[in-house]
Design a protein around this motif. Structure first.
Motif, PDB file in Angstrom:
ATOM      1  N   VAL A  12       0.737  -1.001  -0.048  1.00  0.00           N
ATOM      2  CA  VAL A  12       0.400   0.133  -0.024  1.00  0.00           C
ATOM      3  C   VAL A  12       0.607   1.643   0.064  1.00  0.00           C
ATOM      4  N   ARG A  13       1.676   1.453   0.890  1.00  0.00           N
ATOM      5  CA  ARG A  13       3.412   2.407   1.050  1.00  0.00           C
ATOM      6  C   ARG A  13       3.444   2.388  -0.429  1.00  0.00           C
ATOM      7  N   GLU A  14       4.203   1.382  -1.066  1.00  0.00           N
ATOM      8  CA  GLU A  14       4.753   1.600  -2.129  1.00  0.00           C
ATOM      9  C   GLU A  14       3.765   1.927  -3.280  1.00  0.00           C
ATOM     10  N   PHE A  15       2.150   1.342  -3.323  1.00  0.00           N
ATOM     11  CA  PHE A  15       1.452   1.571  -4.776  1.00  0.00           C
ATOM     12  C   PHE A  15       1.249   3.706  -4.045  1.00  0.00           C
ATOM     13  N   TRP A  16       0.717   4.067  -2.767  1.00  0.00           N
ATOM     14  CA  TRP A  16       0.654   5.355  -2.995  1.00  0.00           C
ATOM     15  C   TRP A  16       1.559   6.218  -3.370  1.00  0.00           C
ATOM     16  N   ARG A  17       3.810   5.629  -3.299  1.00  0.00           N
ATOM     17  CA  ARG A  17       4.224   6.383  -3.510  1.00  0.00           C
ATOM     18  C   ARG A  17       4.420   6.726  -5.381  1.00  0.00           C
ATOM     19  N   GLY A  18       4.086   5.554  -5.464  1.00  0.00           N
ATOM     20  CA  GLY A  18       3.879   5.339  -7.110  1.00  0.00           C
ATOM     21  C   GLY A  18       3.040   6.132  -7.958  1.00  0.00           C
ATOM     22  N   LEU A  19       1.749   5.832  -7.499  1.00  0.00           N
ATOM     23  CA  LEU A  19       0.788   6.983  -7.384  1.00  0.00           C
ATOM     24  C   LEU A  19       0.699   8.324  -8.054  1.00  0.00           C
ATOM     25  N   ALA A  20       1.567   8.906  -6.365  1.00  0.00           N
ATOM     26  CA  ALA A  20       1.885  10.181  -6.726  1.00  0.00           C
ATOM     27  C   ALA A  20       2.518  10.692  -7.627  1.00  0.00           C
ATOM     28  N   ILE A  21       2.960   9.657  -8.167  1.00  0.00           N
ATOM     29  CA  ILE A  21       4.859   9.998  -9.461  1.00  0.00           C
ATOM     30  C   ILE A  21       3.926  10.229 -10.493  1.00  0.00           C
ATOM     31  N   VAL A  22       2.720   9.292 -10.516  1.00  0.00           N
ATOM     32  CA  VAL A  22       1.653   9.191 -11.809  1.00  0.00           C
ATOM     33  C   VAL A  22       0.840  10.435 -11.758  1.00  0.00           C
ATOM     34  N   TRP A  23       0.242  10.679 -10.996  1.00  0.00           N
ATOM     35  CA  TRP A  23      -0.832  10.772 -10.653  1.00  0.00           C
ATOM     36  C   TRP A  23      -0.899  12.543 -11.758  1.00  0.00           C
ATOM     37  N   PRO A  24       0.099  13.276 -12.010  1.00  0.00           N
ATOM     38  CA  PRO A  24       0.202  14.643 -12.933  1.00  0.00           C
ATOM     39  C   PRO A  24      -0.611  13.989 -14.228  1.00  0.00           C
ATOM     40  N   ILE A  25       0.067  12.345 -14.339  1.00  0.00           N
ATOM     41  CA  ILE A  25      -0.245  12.578 -15.567  1.00  0.00           C
ATOM     42  C   ILE A  25      -1.549  11.535 -15.809  1.00  0.00           C
ATOM     43  N   ALA A  94       0.954  -0.465 -13.789  1.00  0.00           N
ATOM     44  CA  ALA A  94       2.147  -0.453 -14.185  1.00  0.00           C
ATOM     45  C   ALA A  94       2.392  -0.322 -12.520  1.00  0.00           C
ATOM     46  N   VAL A  95       2.149   0.417 -11.717  1.00  0.00           N
ATOM     47  CA  VAL A  95       2.345   1.052 -10.837  1.00  0.00           C
ATOM     48  C   VAL A  95       2.196  -0.060  -9.636  1.00  0.00           C
ATOM     49  N   GLY A  96       1.074  -0.904  -9.292  1.00  0.00           N
ATOM     50  CA  GLY A  96       0.743  -1.981  -8.785  1.00  0.00           C
ATOM     51  C   GLY A  96       1.501  -3.046  -9.145  1.00  0.00           C
ATOM     52  N   VAL A  97       2.155  -3.187 -10.246  1.00  0.00           N
ATOM     53  CA  VAL A  97       3.097  -4.428 -10.317  1.00  0.00           C
ATOM     54  C   VAL A  97       4.022  -4.114  -9.857  1.00  0.00           C
ATOM     55  N   HIS A  98       4.785  -2.587 -10.084  1.00  0.00           N
ATOM     56  CA  HIS A  98       5.855  -1.900  -9.098  1.00  0.00           C
ATOM     57  C   HIS A  98       5.536  -2.069  -7.749  1.00  0.00           C
ATOM     58  N   LEU A 100       3.956  -4.103  -6.198  1.00  0.00           N
ATOM     59  CA  LEU A 100       4.334  -5.935  -4.995  1.00  0.00           C
ATOM     60  C   LEU A 100       5.200  -5.712  -5.961  1.00  0.00           C
ATOM     61  N   ARG A 101       5.990  -5.812  -6.428  1.00  0.00           N
ATOM     62  CA  ARG A 101       7.894  -6.069  -6.643  1.00  0.00           C
ATOM     63  C   ARG A 101       8.702  -5.685  -5.631  1.00  0.00           C
ATOM     64  N   LYS A 102       8.046  -4.544  -5.691  1.00  0.00           N
ATOM     65  CA  LYS A 102       8.637  -3.614  -4.226  1.00  0.00           C
ATOM     66  C   LYS A 102       9.248  -4.334  -2.744  1.00  0.00           C
ATOM     67  N   ALA A 103       7.389  -4.455  -2.437  1.00  0.00           N
ATOM     68  CA  ALA A 103       7.227  -5.045  -0.922  1.00  0.00           C
ATOM     69  C   ALA A 103       7.375  -6.204  -1.240  1.00  0.00           C
ATOM     70  N   LEU A 104       7.500  -6.630  -2.139  1.00  0.00           N
ATOM     71  CA  LEU A 104       7.872  -8.462  -2.137  1.00  0.00           C
ATOM     72  C   LEU A 104       9.537  -8.763  -2.263  1.00  0.00           C
ATOM     73  N   GLU A 105      10.449  -7.717  -2.674  1.00  0.00           N
ATOM     74  CA  GLU A 105      11.319  -7.551  -2.753  1.00  0.00           C
ATOM     75  C   GLU A 105      12.280  -6.873  -1.158  1.00  0.00           C
ATOM     76  N   ASP A 106      11.620  -5.860  -0.352  1.00  0.00           N
ATOM     77  CA  ASP A 106      12.124  -6.254   1.010  1.00  0.00           C
ATOM     78  C   ASP A 106      11.313  -6.421   2.042  1.00  0.00           C
ATOM     79  N   GLN A 107      10.367  -8.059   1.547  1.00  0.00           N
ATOM     80  CA  GLN A 107      10.115  -8.905   2.738  1.00  0.00           C
ATOM     81  C   GLN A 107      11.448  -9.851   2.229  1.00  0.00           C
ATOM     82  N   GLY A 108      12.202  -9.607   1.195  1.00  0.00           N
ATOM     83  CA  GLY A 108      13.304 -11.078   0.935  1.00  0.00           C
ATOM     84  C   GLY A 108      12.674 -11.887   0.340  1.00  0.00           C
TER      85      GLY A 108
END
Length: 110
Positions: A12-25, A94-98, A100-108
Motif C-alpha cells: 500500500v505504501r509503495e502503491f501510493w508512492r508510485g501513484l503520487a508520481i504518475v498522478w499528474p499524468i 504498472a504502479v501496482g506491479v511495481h 508489489l515487486r518492491k514489497a516482495l523485495e523488501d520482504q526478501g
C-alpha cells in the motif's frame, strides 16, 4: 501472519508512492476524458451527466451500450476516449506491479 501484514502495508505504501508520481499524468487523462465526454454529449444532445458517464464507461472499456453515439465525430472521439482510458489503466496497473515487486523485495521474496 506478521509477514503478510507487513507485505500488505509495504504494498500500500509503495502503491501510493508510485501513484503520487504518475498522478499528474493520470489527472490530465481524467480531465481529457471528461472534456471529450462533454463534447460527445453536446454532439449527441445528451445531458452533461450522460456525457461524463459515457466517457468513463468507454474509457474503462466497460461499454454497457446504453448510450451509443450516432454522430461520426462523436464516434471518433469515443475511440480516443477508449485509448486514453487504456493508457490510464495501464499506468495504474504498472504502479501496482511495481509496488508489489518492491514489497516482495523488501520482504526478501524474489
Amino acid at each position: 501472519m506478521r509477514a503478510m501484514k507487513d507485505l500488505r502495508r509495504n504494498f500500500v505504501r509503495e502503491f501510493w508512492r508510485g501513484l503520487a508520481i504518475v498522478w499528474p499524468i493520470v489527472s490530465l487523462l481524467l480531465i481529457f476524458m471528461a472534456l471529450l465526454g462533454w463534447v460527445v454529449g453536446i454532439r449527441e444532445g445528451w445531458p452533461l451527466g450522460d456525457g461524463l458517464y459515457f466517457s468513463f464507461v468507454t474509457g474503462l472499456t466497460i461499454g454497457y451500450g446504453d448510450l451509443v453515439p450516432k454522430d461520426g465525430l462523436a464516434r471518433s472521439l469515443a475511440v480516443v476516449i477508449g485509448m486514453a482510458g487504456i493508457v490510464m489503466t495501464g499506468l495504474i496497473v504498472a504502479v501496482g506491479v511495481h509496488a508489489l515487486r518492491k514489497a516482495l523485495e523488501d520482504q526478501g521474496i524474489h
